[in-house]
Scaffold this active site. Sequence first.
Site, PDB file in Angstrom:
ATOM      1  CB  SER A 146      -5.211   9.138   3.667  1.00 59.36           C
ATOM      2  OG  SER A 146      -3.822   8.994   3.810  1.00 59.36           O
TER       3      SER A 146
HETATM    4  N1  SAH Z   1      -1.625   6.716   1.196  1.00 58.21           N
HETATM    5  C1  SAH Z   1      -1.664   5.718   2.208  1.00 58.21           C
HETATM    6  C2  SAH Z   1      -1.213   6.387   3.494  1.00 58.21           C
HETATM    7  C3  SAH Z   1      -0.712   5.463   4.476  1.00 58.21           C
HETATM    8  S1  SAH Z   1      -0.139   6.197   5.975  1.00 58.21           S
HETATM    9  C4  SAH Z   1      -3.070   5.160   2.371  1.00 58.21           C
HETATM   10  O1  SAH Z   1      -4.024   5.932   2.235  1.00 58.21           O
HETATM   11  O2  SAH Z   1      -3.239   3.976   2.648  1.00 58.21           O
HETATM   12  C5  SAH Z   1       1.497   6.648   5.529  1.00 58.21           C
HETATM   13  C6  SAH Z   1       2.394   5.554   5.014  1.00 58.21           C
HETATM   14  O3  SAH Z   1       3.692   6.115   4.839  1.00 58.21           O
HETATM   15  C7  SAH Z   1       2.562   4.378   5.972  1.00 58.21           C
HETATM   16  O4  SAH Z   1       2.266   3.185   5.292  1.00 58.21           O
HETATM   17  C8  SAH Z   1       4.032   4.434   6.376  1.00 58.21           C
HETATM   18  O5  SAH Z   1       4.617   3.175   6.593  1.00 58.21           O
HETATM   19  C9  SAH Z   1       4.640   5.145   5.183  1.00 58.21           C
HETATM   20  N2  SAH Z   1       5.927   5.815   5.467  1.00 58.21           N
HETATM   21  C10 SAH Z   1       6.291   6.530   6.545  1.00 58.21           C
HETATM   22  N3  SAH Z   1       7.552   6.977   6.417  1.00 58.21           N
HETATM   23  C11 SAH Z   1       7.988   6.525   5.198  1.00 58.21           C
HETATM   24  C12 SAH Z   1       9.218   6.644   4.497  1.00 58.21           C
HETATM   25  N4  SAH Z   1      10.258   7.321   4.964  1.00 58.21           N
HETATM   26  N5  SAH Z   1       9.296   6.044   3.294  1.00 58.21           N
HETATM   27  C13 SAH Z   1       8.264   5.344   2.755  1.00 58.21           C
HETATM   28  N6  SAH Z   1       7.081   5.197   3.370  1.00 58.21           N
HETATM   29  C14 SAH Z   1       6.955   5.778   4.586  1.00 58.21           C
END
Ligand code: SAH
Length: 222
Positions: free
Chosen positions: A70
Amino acid sequence: MNSRDLHGIGMTSQRTRRRLVQRLEDEGIKNQDVLNIMSTTPRHLFVDEAMSHRAYEDISLPIGRGQTISQPYIVARMTEILLEAGSCNRILEIGTGSGFQTAILAQLFDKVYSIERIKALQDKARKQLMTLRLMNVEYRYGDGGEGWSEKSPFDAIIVTAAPPVLPRMLMQQLADGGHMVVPVGAVDGKQNLCLIQRVGDDFEKHILESVRFVPLLGGALE
Ligand code: SAH
């Protein structure tokens, strides 16, 4: 890890980080604890080496598997909202991703529970947090939409991928008086960052600002 990795060189230097924090302040982040932690947490260690020269720009970056780390502003903003809303004890994070948001939370909350549906991403994130000696985190590989009922209730929940509608199952795992920040809306359409507060069996909703996140998907992947 040697000090060169931790403190960084060139584009990852302390001066570059201070510039990012100045930008976060200009964008309206006020909480000093959040600003301090953002300035000392090495974001370049959470992105691929090929991207590390861009790690202190206020942008999201690819982390593989179609996912992104993010944007620093949104990490800071969501963290600030939760800190100012209430207690800093137990927080549930949905979407570990790179682990950068997890690392920020681990330095501001007593205990972090983090769920990710892509195992390879979570394994990498876990290793990075261990290297930084951030040990107050429990990880779960699975579908975050279901929450983590055995560990509930949570004082705070942060969702870092966007569900199309409010995630009711997660809301039920909030403690009375607890808060959740969640981006809600269609993938290509407009998503709104929402703050939900649980008051007994009722939920109060406030819409904060428009945002853009990857979608919250169902099921777990290897
Ligand atoms: N906070 C993280 C955001 C990553 S993007 C960062 O800054 O690195 C969002 C993440 O949510 C992705 O890694 C994706 O795989 C995860 N995601 C999407 N749907 C999900 C679900 N149902 N359960 C767990 N993780 C999920």
